[in-house]
Design an enzyme around this catalytic site. Structure first.
Site, PDB file in Angstrom:
ATOM      1  N   ASP A 161       9.572  -3.151   8.571  1.00 20.14           N
ATOM      2  CA  ASP A 161       8.068  -1.826   8.208  1.00 20.14           C
ATOM      3  C   ASP A 161       8.845  -0.995   7.687  1.00 20.14           C
ATOM      4  O   ASP A 161       9.643  -0.427   8.750  1.00 20.14           O
ATOM      5  CB  ASP A 161       7.300  -1.303   9.365  1.00 20.14           C
ATOM      6  CG  ASP A 161       6.363  -1.423   9.295  1.00 20.14           C
ATOM      7  OD1 ASP A 161       5.633  -0.976   8.359  1.00 20.14           O
ATOM      8  OD2 ASP A 161       5.385  -1.742  10.016  1.00 20.14           O
ATOM      9  N   LYS A 204       7.610  -3.673   4.144  1.00 16.29           N
ATOM     10  CA  LYS A 204       5.831  -3.501   4.124  1.00 16.29           C
ATOM     11  C   LYS A 204       5.805  -2.342   4.563  1.00 16.29           C
ATOM     12  O   LYS A 204       7.221  -1.172   4.371  1.00 16.29           O
ATOM     13  CB  LYS A 204       5.532  -4.165   5.207  1.00 16.29           C
ATOM     14  CG  LYS A 204       3.817  -3.420   5.508  1.00 16.29           C
ATOM     15  CD  LYS A 204       3.104  -4.066   6.451  1.00 16.29           C
ATOM     16  CE  LYS A 204       3.630  -3.555   8.131  1.00 16.29           C
ATOM     17  NZ  LYS A 204       3.194  -2.196   7.625  1.00 16.29           N
ATOM     18  N   GLU A 220      -5.728  -3.679   7.861  1.00 17.12           N
ATOM     19  CA  GLU A 220      -6.264  -3.284   9.568  1.00 17.12           C
ATOM     20  C   GLU A 220      -7.050  -2.867   9.253  1.00 17.12           C
ATOM     21  O   GLU A 220      -7.819  -1.580   8.707  1.00 17.12           O
ATOM     22  CB  GLU A 220      -4.887  -2.903   9.659  1.00 17.12           C
ATOM     23  CG  GLU A 220      -5.095  -1.497  10.970  1.00 17.12           C
ATOM     24  CD  GLU A 220      -3.585  -1.383  11.767  1.00 17.12           C
ATOM     25  OE1 GLU A 220      -2.725  -1.278  10.982  1.00 17.12           O
ATOM     26  OE2 GLU A 220      -3.544  -0.986  12.986  1.00 17.12           O
TER      27      GLU A 220
HETATM   28  O1  KIV Z   1       3.073  -1.944  12.889  1.00 16.52           O
HETATM   29  C1  KIV Z   1       3.189  -2.730  13.204  1.00 16.52           C
HETATM   30  O2  KIV Z   1       2.726  -3.313  13.847  1.00 16.52           O
HETATM   31  C2  KIV Z   1       2.155  -2.575  11.777  1.00 16.52           C
HETATM   32  C3  KIV Z   1       0.824  -4.414  12.168  1.00 16.52           C
HETATM   33  C4  KIV Z   1       0.555  -3.799  13.119  1.00 16.52           C
HETATM   34  C5  KIV Z   1       0.830  -5.153  10.785  1.00 16.52           C
HETATM   35  O3  KIV Z   1       1.836  -2.791  10.853  1.00 16.52           O
END
Ligand code: KIV
Length: 300
Positions: free
Chosen positions: A88, A118, A187
């Site tokens: 992420d 992501k 989300e």
């Molecule tokens: O950081 C995270 O856990 C997320 C998920 C909630 C999709 O972005």
């Protein structure tokens, strides 16, 4: 372990799951949580920036750094999960320049071994996403309640609640899909909106607080296990209360230590027969040269 592929799950595997069954995504922040998520049959493990809150104790996701994310992503990959591992992109890792965004996305792949990244946001991230895709790095989109926009949204608030905002969200999702993302996290949006987006885009949608109609669902593992230390949002289903179980177990340890019940004979190591006496004699011989040595732990 149902539904788990015997080979490592790939981005094409996930793309092929559009409208076919349900994709399961869980977060992980270290080797144990990755192992648990993988053994439970997750298709995707997200090294989510939510670890800022559930592992590092921050109030929002905004404080976690790129170096910290890489540290956690490496730990997740050391569990050698079969699930696809996605890194992420944290706050400020892709906001300053396209070049820096590609470099940071590349770190998730080259240094941590992730299979993609992501990125939060739609239209305004297109140039960045295109450049990252150009570096052969698969990208997962993230629309709706994007936690890195915490201050702009005025908190963690459900998004796309008007027809106008919902239409804008559908357009953003279409733009992301046309740009080449392999899936989109939705989300904190109304279930009806997520249903329309899911019908309108050719890539899988993965919902969190977005109702049942998405192609998959994701939850933060610490929330599912009751380890996040706070009351979770209403969209979370807590499947266990491990924090209470763990506190009880640790309390029993503390009681046993204080009561002299830990460690037991079976939990201790001993010298072989005869060696203990020989050792005492040797130590006595040495300590004989300094008869009143303070703190002499070897005297019998
Ligand atoms: O950081 C995270 O856990 C997320 C998920 C909630 C999709 O972005």
């Amino acid at each position: 372990m149902s539904g788990q592929a015997s080979h490592r799950t790939t981005v094409p595997d996930i793309k092929a799951r559009k409208s076919v069954g349900k994709i399961v995504m869980l977060t992980a922040c270290d080797a144990p949580t990755a192992r648990m998520a993988d053994d439970a049959g997750a298709d995707i493990i997200l090294v989510g920036d939510s670890l800022a809150m559930v592992c590092l104790g921050h109030e929002t996701t905004l404080s976690v750094t790129m170096d910290e994310m890489i540290h956690h992503a490496k730990a997740v990959k050391r569990a050698r999960p079969r699930a696809l591992v996605i890194g992420d992109m944290p706050y400020l890792s892709y906001h300053l320049s396209v070049e820096e965004a590609v470099r940071n996305a590349g770190r998730f792949v080259a240094q941590a071994g992730c299979g993609g990244v992501k990125i939060e946001g739609g239209r305004k991230r297109l140039r960045t996403i295109e450049a990252i895709l150009g570096a052969e790095i698969p990208v997962m989109g993230h629309l709706g309640l994007t936690p890195q926009s915490y201050h702009v949204m005025g908190g963690f608030r459900v998004q796309a609640r008007t027809a106008e905002a919902a239409e804008a969200l559908v357009r953003e999702a279409q733009l992301l899909a046309a740009c080449g993302v392999f899936s989109i996290v939705l989300e904190g949006v109304p279930a009806e909106v997520a249903q329309i987006v899911t019908a309108e885009v050719p890539v899988p949608t993965i919902g969190i607080g977005a109702g049942p109609h998405c192609d998959g669902q994701v939850l933060v593992t610490h929330d599912v296990l009751g380890l996040s230390g706070s009351e979770p949002p209403r969209f979370v289903r807590r499947y266990a209360d491990l924090a209470s179980a763990a506190t009880l177990a640790l309390g029993s340890f503390a009681e046993d230590v204080r009561g002299g019940r830990f460690p037991s004979e079976a939990e201790s190591y001993h010298l072989p027969q005869g060696a203990a006496e020989e050792l005492r004699m040797r130590i006595r011989a040495v300590l004989g040269e300094v008869p009143e040595a303070p703190g002499n732990r070897w005297r019998s």
